[in-house]
Write a protein that holds these residues in place. Structure first.
Motif, PDB file in Angstrom:
ATOM      1  N   ALA A 193      66.397 -63.214 -30.501  1.00  0.00           N
ATOM      2  CA  ALA A 193      65.630 -63.663 -31.665  1.00  0.00           C
ATOM      3  C   ALA A 193      65.310 -65.153 -31.555  1.00  0.00           C
ATOM      4  N   LEU A 194      66.258 -65.937 -31.061  1.00  0.00           N
ATOM      5  CA  LEU A 194      66.022 -67.365 -30.871  1.00  0.00           C
ATOM      6  C   LEU A 194      64.985 -67.605 -29.783  1.00  0.00           C
ATOM      7  N   SER A 195      64.987 -66.760 -28.756  1.00  0.00           N
ATOM      8  CA  SER A 195      64.014 -66.928 -27.670  1.00  0.00           C
ATOM      9  C   SER A 195      62.603 -66.594 -28.124  1.00  0.00           C
ATOM     10  N   MET A 196      62.469 -65.813 -29.196  1.00  0.00           N
ATOM     11  CA  MET A 196      61.148 -65.518 -29.739  1.00  0.00           C
ATOM     12  C   MET A 196      60.575 -66.725 -30.475  1.00  0.00           C
ATOM     13  N   GLY A 197      61.466 -67.652 -30.896  1.00  0.00           N
ATOM     14  CA  GLY A 197      60.972 -68.862 -31.548  1.00  0.00           C
ATOM     15  C   GLY A 197      61.744 -69.317 -32.767  1.00  0.00           C
ATOM     16  N   ALA A 198      62.757 -68.551 -33.202  1.00  0.00           N
ATOM     17  CA  ALA A 198      63.569 -68.983 -34.332  1.00  0.00           C
ATOM     18  C   ALA A 198      64.322 -70.255 -33.975  1.00  0.00           C
ATOM     19  N   ASP A 199      64.702 -71.029 -34.985  1.00  0.00           N
ATOM     20  CA  ASP A 199      65.273 -72.357 -34.751  1.00  0.00           C
ATOM     21  C   ASP A 199      66.792 -72.365 -34.613  1.00  0.00           C
ATOM     22  N   LYS A 200      67.476 -71.523 -35.370  1.00  0.00           N
ATOM     23  CA  LYS A 200      68.936 -71.515 -35.347  1.00  0.00           C
ATOM     24  C   LYS A 200      69.410 -70.179 -35.901  1.00  0.00           C
ATOM     25  N   ALA A 201      70.726 -69.987 -35.888  1.00  0.00           N
ATOM     26  CA  ALA A 201      71.257 -68.695 -36.335  1.00  0.00           C
ATOM     27  C   ALA A 201      72.622 -68.856 -36.986  1.00  0.00           C
ATOM     28  N   VAL A 202      72.932 -67.904 -37.840  1.00  0.00           N
ATOM     29  CA  VAL A 202      74.260 -67.778 -38.443  1.00  0.00           C
ATOM     30  C   VAL A 202      74.770 -66.383 -38.103  1.00  0.00           C
ATOM     31  N   HIS A 203      75.960 -66.323 -37.515  1.00  0.00           N
ATOM     32  CA  HIS A 203      76.550 -65.060 -37.091  1.00  0.00           C
ATOM     33  C   HIS A 203      77.835 -64.829 -37.871  1.00  0.00           C
ATOM     34  N   VAL A 204      77.806 -63.875 -38.788  1.00  0.00           N
ATOM     35  CA  VAL A 204      79.009 -63.509 -39.546  1.00  0.00           C
ATOM     36  C   VAL A 204      79.759 -62.468 -38.732  1.00  0.00           C
ATOM     37  N   SER A 205      80.934 -62.843 -38.259  1.00  0.00           N
ATOM     38  CA  SER A 205      81.695 -61.967 -37.379  1.00  0.00           C
ATOM     39  C   SER A 205      83.169 -62.008 -37.754  1.00  0.00           C
TER      40      SER A 205
END
Length: 259
Positions: free
Chosen positions: A74-86
Motif C-alpha cells: 500500500a505504501l509503494s502505491m503512494g501512501a505516506d505512512k501506516a499504522v499497524h495494530v498488532s
C-alpha cells in the motif's frame, strides 16, 4: 487533508482457503496473504483525493505481524505512512471486535475522512465500515461508486436497483467503496523503493487503551461453532437419449426434488 485508508490482509482467493480445526478460525498460514481485493480500490481513491486536495494518506491495518507485507505494498502505491495494530489478543476477533480496535486506533490519529473497501473476501460481512461509523459517532457513506469532496462535504454516488442515488455528509466521515469507483494503480519501481523507508507505527492493545476482554475469539459476538469439509464431487450421470431422454431427465430431477 488527512485521509486514512483501511486495509486488511486476507488469504489469496486463488488459493485453497480453509479453516483451522484447532479453533475454527481462518487458517491464514495455509494460503499466501494478499491485500483484500476491494481495499486496493480504497487505497487508489485515497491517493486520488490527496492528489486533488493535498494532505497525506495513512494506511491503517489490524492484523498479525505478517500483515506488514501488505502495508508495504500500500505504501509503494503512494501512501505516506501506516499504522499497524498488532497484538496476539486480537486473534479470532469478529467484525464487532475488529471495529472496536480500528476505532481506538483512529482515536490516536487526526483525520478528515476514512476510506474502506465495502467488504473483505475472507468474511463477506460488509458491516465493519458501518460499525466503525457508529462507534465514532460519524456519518457513513457506503457502497460508493464515486466520491467527491467539496470543502467540508463528502458526496457519493451509490448504485441501487434501477439506477443510482446521491448521498452527502459533512466531514469527518466514513466512506466505503466498491470496485466500480476506479482502477487501482500498480506500484512503480520508485514507489517500491520509497516504501522501504516510509514510517510504520506498530500499536498493541495497551497503546490503544483497549482491554483484551473486548476483543479476540473468546470475546467475540460471533464464532464458528463447527464446520465440515465439502464432500468430493460425485461422478455425473449420463443420460442416453433413445427417444425418451426428456423423460429420463425429468425423472432424475424429480428424484432430487427439483421439480
Amino acid at each position: 487533508m488527512n485521509i486514512v485508508v483501511l486495509v486488511k490482509q486476507v488469504p489469496d482467493t486463488e488459493g485453497d482457503r480453509k479453516l483451522d480445526p484447532s479453533d475454527n478460525t481462518v487458517d491464514r498460514a495455509a494460503v499466501d496473504p494478499v491485500i483484500n481485493y476491494i481495499d486496493e480500490f480504497a487505497i487508489e481513491e485515497g491517493l486520488r483525493q490527496k492528489e486533488a486536495h493535498g494532505g497525506e494518506v495513512t494506511i491503517l491495518t489490524v492484523g498479525p505481524e505478517r500483515a506488514t507485507e501488505s502495508i508495504r505494498k500500500a505504501l509503494s502505491m503512494g501512501a505516506d505512512k501506516a499504522v499497524h495494530v498488532s497484538d496476539e489478543a486480537l486473534h479470532g476477533s469478529d467484525a464487532v471486535a475488529t471495529a472496536k480496535a480500528i476505532a481506538k486506533a483512529l482515536g490516536t490519529l487526526e483525520f478528515d475522512i476514512v476510506i474502506a473497501g465495502s467488504e473483505a473476501t475472507d468474511a463477506r460481512g460488509a458491516v465493519v465500515p458501518a460499525m466503525l461509523a457508529e462507534l465514532l459517532g460519524l456519518p457513513q457513506l457506503t457502497l460508493a461508486r464515486k466520491l467527491e469532496i467539496d470543502g467540508t462535504t463528502a458526496k457519493i454516488e451509490r448504485i441501487v436497483d434501477g439506477g443510482f442515488e446521491r448521498v452527502e455528509a459533512s466531514l469527518p466521515a466514513v466512506v466505503s467503496v466498491v470496485e466500480k469507483i476506479n482502477d487501482p494503480r500498480y506500484p512503480s519501481f520508485k514507489g517500491i523503493m520509497a516504501a522501504k523507508s516510509k514510517p510504520i507505527t506498530v500499536q498493541a492493545l495497551a497503546d490503544l487503551a483497549l482491554d483484551a476482554a473486548e476483543v479476540g475469539l473468546a470475546n467475540s459476538w460471533t464464532q464458528v461453532a463447527s464446520f465440515e469439509n465439502a464432500p468430493p464431487r460425485a461422478a455425473g450421470q449420463t443420460v442416453k437419449d433413445e427417444g425418451d431422454g426428456g423423460v429420463k431427465i425429468a425423472d432424475f430431477l424429480a428424484s432430487k426434488k427439483l421439480i
